[in-house]
Design a protein around this motif. Sequence first.
Motif, PDB file in Angstrom:
ATOM      1  N   ALA A  20       0.843  -1.196   0.000  1.00  0.00           N
ATOM      2  CA  ALA A  20       0.000   0.000   0.000  1.00  0.00           C
ATOM      3  C   ALA A  20       0.878   1.247   0.000  1.00  0.00           C
ATOM      4  O   ALA A  20       0.612   2.224  -0.730  1.00  0.00           O
ATOM      5  CB  ALA A  20      -0.924  -0.006   1.212  1.00  0.00           C
ATOM      6  N   PHE A  21       1.940   1.220   0.787  1.00  0.00           N
ATOM      7  CA  PHE A  21       2.851   2.362   0.871  1.00  0.00           C
ATOM      8  C   PHE A  21       3.703   2.490  -0.397  1.00  0.00           C
ATOM      9  O   PHE A  21       3.804   3.566  -0.989  1.00  0.00           O
ATOM     10  CB  PHE A  21       3.749   2.226   2.097  1.00  0.00           C
ATOM     11  N   VAL A  22       4.311   1.388  -0.799  1.00  0.00           N
ATOM     12  CA  VAL A  22       5.187   1.418  -1.973  1.00  0.00           C
ATOM     13  C   VAL A  22       4.417   1.856  -3.216  1.00  0.00           C
ATOM     14  O   VAL A  22       4.902   2.676  -4.013  1.00  0.00           O
ATOM     15  CB  VAL A  22       5.837   0.034  -2.177  1.00  0.00           C
ATOM     16  N   ASP A  23       3.226   1.318  -3.391  1.00  0.00           N
ATOM     17  CA  ASP A  23       2.437   1.652  -4.581  1.00  0.00           C
ATOM     18  C   ASP A  23       1.961   3.100  -4.561  1.00  0.00           C
ATOM     19  O   ASP A  23       1.585   3.645  -5.600  1.00  0.00           O
ATOM     20  CB  ASP A  23       1.249   0.704  -4.708  1.00  0.00           C
ATOM     21  N   ALA A  24       1.958   3.719  -3.376  1.00  0.00           N
ATOM     22  CA  ALA A  24       1.615   5.137  -3.267  1.00  0.00           C
ATOM     23  C   ALA A  24       2.831   6.035  -3.457  1.00  0.00           C
ATOM     24  O   ALA A  24       2.732   7.255  -3.329  1.00  0.00           O
ATOM     25  CB  ALA A  24       0.973   5.415  -1.908  1.00  0.00           C
ATOM     26  N   GLY A  25       3.973   5.429  -3.747  1.00  0.00           N
ATOM     27  CA  GLY A  25       5.178   6.205  -3.997  1.00  0.00           C
ATOM     28  C   GLY A  25       5.987   6.536  -2.765  1.00  0.00           C
ATOM     29  O   GLY A  25       6.850   7.415  -2.799  1.00  0.00           O
ATOM     30  N   VAL A  26       5.724   5.819  -1.663  1.00  0.00           N
ATOM     31  CA  VAL A  26       6.416   6.078  -0.407  1.00  0.00           C
ATOM     32  C   VAL A  26       7.565   5.074  -0.238  1.00  0.00           C
ATOM     33  O   VAL A  26       7.394   3.880  -0.473  1.00  0.00           O
ATOM     34  CB  VAL A  26       5.444   5.953   0.781  1.00  0.00           C
ATOM     35  N   ALA A  27       8.716   5.550   0.166  1.00  0.00           N
ATOM     36  CA  ALA A  27       9.838   4.664   0.470  1.00  0.00           C
ATOM     37  C   ALA A  27       9.589   3.993   1.812  1.00  0.00           C
ATOM     38  O   ALA A  27       9.064   4.608   2.740  1.00  0.00           O
ATOM     39  CB  ALA A  27      11.140   5.456   0.514  1.00  0.00           C
ATOM     40  N   VAL A  28       9.954   2.733   1.923  1.00  0.00           N
ATOM     41  CA  VAL A  28       9.709   1.965   3.147  1.00  0.00           C
ATOM     42  C   VAL A  28      11.005   1.317   3.622  1.00  0.00           C
ATOM     43  O   VAL A  28      11.670   0.611   2.866  1.00  0.00           O
ATOM     44  CB  VAL A  28       8.640   0.870   2.929  1.00  0.00           C
TER      45      VAL A  28
END
Length: 239
Positions: free
Chosen positions: A37-45
């Motif tokens: 959910a985070f990665v696909d929203a363009g957020v680095a994890v």
Amino acid sequence: MAHVARILMMLTSQASMGAGGAPTGVWFEELSTPYYAFVDAGVAVDIASIDGGRVPVDPHSLHPSGKNPASVERFLRDEAAMQKIANAGKVDELAADDYAAVFLPGGHGTMWDLPGSRALADLLGRAWADGKVVAAVCHGPAGLVNVKDAAGRPLVAGRRVSAFTNSEEAAAGLADAVPFALESRLRELGAEYVSGPDFQPCAVRDGRLITGQNPASSEAAARLVLEALGESAQAEASR
């Protein structure tokens, strides 16, 4: 979400239910679903754990290839993601300043090592004081029980919080195996405990504090994290 530097996912390092107990660890779907959910929203994890190194995975959360939830199958095929749980960072080597949010996936292992980690409590307390988003799902809220706010009160006191219910724990046959009942502890700390039907999705947001009840709540909790981050970004842009 390009403005978001990164999210920290903080995992358990506990591989057994107590000394010599049944194998446990992180519940894979509670890691993989928010992760994407985070990665696909363009957020680095970033992924870290209490002790660092290889993250133990609860064997009950994995099935033969093709029989897992879609996010789990994707994670297992994702070499970069698998490297992150093979070489997780260590909590006491991290700084809250580096993250816009901290997310605590569950799995029964969290009940042993997250509450006792002073480094984790300090990291989450600092993140909260700095206006960051703090989130957890299922047994992940065990990592919140020793976190204080700026006034020295339990972070969960007076706030709406969800987590694995006492009745879900009993249904799983593990009420006598865990070191404490998470729902009961949160209530004792003054949380306004919120839950839905057992094993059904339930996620709640109280400002920057986001919690989910069980594995089925992972996606909803992750969406609330992204919602909170989006609102923070809008507030900053309007200043």
